[in-house]
Motif scaffolding. Sequence first.
Motif, short mmCIF file in Angstrom:
data_model
loop_
_atom_site.label_atom_id
_atom_site.label_comp_id
_atom_site.label_asym_id
_atom_site.label_seq_id
_atom_site.Cartn_x
_atom_site.Cartn_y
_atom_site.Cartn_z
N SER A 1 -45.85 27.25 73.82
CA SER A 1 -46.11 28.68 73.66
C SER A 1 -45.14 29.34 72.69
O SER A 1 -45.27 30.55 72.43
CB SER A 1 -46.01 29.38 75.02
OG SER A 1 -44.73 29.18 75.59
N SER A 2 -44.17 28.56 72.17
CA SER A 2 -43.15 29.10 71.25
C SER A 2 -42.46 30.31 71.86
O SER A 2 -42.30 31.36 71.23
CB SER A 2 -43.78 29.47 69.90
OG SER A 2 -44.32 28.32 69.28
N SER A 3 -42.04 30.16 73.12
CA SER A 3 -41.40 31.27 73.82
C SER A 3 -40.27 30.76 74.70
O SER A 3 -40.26 29.59 75.11
CB SER A 3 -42.42 32.02 74.68
OG SER A 3 -42.95 31.15 75.68
N PHE A 4 -39.33 31.63 74.99
CA PHE A 4 -38.24 31.31 75.89
C PHE A 4 -38.71 31.52 77.34
O PHE A 4 -39.13 32.62 77.70
CB PHE A 4 -37.02 32.18 75.60
CG PHE A 4 -36.33 31.81 74.32
CD1 PHE A 4 -35.40 30.78 74.29
CD2 PHE A 4 -36.62 32.49 73.14
CE1 PHE A 4 -34.76 30.43 73.11
CE2 PHE A 4 -35.98 32.15 71.96
CZ PHE A 4 -35.05 31.12 71.93
N THR A 5 -38.62 30.48 78.13
CA THR A 5 -39.05 30.58 79.53
C THR A 5 -37.88 30.84 80.47
O THR A 5 -38.08 31.17 81.64
CB THR A 5 -39.75 29.28 79.97
OG1 THR A 5 -38.86 28.17 79.79
CG2 THR A 5 -41.00 29.05 79.13
#
Length: 280
Positions: A157-161
């Motif tokens: 998702s190209s996101s910081f989780t």
Amino acid sequence: MWLTSMWYLHYRLFIFCRFNLNFLFEKGWREAPLHFQKLAGVLEGITATGIKKDQNFIGDISTQYRSGRATVDVKVDTYSNVFIKVTVDDVLHGTKAAISFNVPDNKSGKLDVHYFHRRAAINSSIGLNPTPLLEVAAAVGSKDIAIGGEISFDTTSSSFTKCNAGISFDKPDFSAALVLTDKGQTIKASYLHSVNPVNGTEIAAEMTRRLSSFENSFSIGSVHQINPLTLVKTRFSDNGKVAILSQREWRPKSLVTFSAEYDTKASNAPKLGLAIALKP
């Protein structure tokens, strides 16, 4: 309880700080496991575990082999899943690496690299698949104070989780920590105090503030060494849950643990747990 070595800065911040009251209890008070261990030659351990949750029984058998700097852990569960982990110590000075995977899941592979220094520690892991999850945690400090943070990045998702930060302060008779979790949405403050070092009496408290919903939660716990062989732990939460654990060392390195949890706001029967650990 107080891990003064800088080899454990990360764990001080992100295991003790987030689960400081859980150190008062073992997993057995919730799930009732049965645990056996036997040592023999290069085969460091054989462990059989059975867990009963509601009407289901889940079990697994695990073994550990050690040869030089390498350690191999293998575990097989009741669903025929096989978990394998290979760890190599001192790949470089102060560095440890581990690779793990599940069979038959061909996307479960993961590589972990840990670097330890007297005043710093860095842990990193990456999934061995086309869209891996990357996690990095680092901490610096001294035996009295440590500051650190951890992030997790999902390449799918190209996101910081995950994005957490914390600070801990340790002294021989107390330990305090403040942690910012849930990407800045939750603040946790914890405190542990040694009341009587002679009989091992300690008390702990944790308060959680969720900034998005303005909700607060609070828990307190205690641990008391009745005698050199018997340990009693208690925990009380503002959600109405009360728990107690009693652990007895009936022979050297062999433990019997009984635990119970009761929800005062529910009509369900108390949860009971029994754990037996045998070691020659």
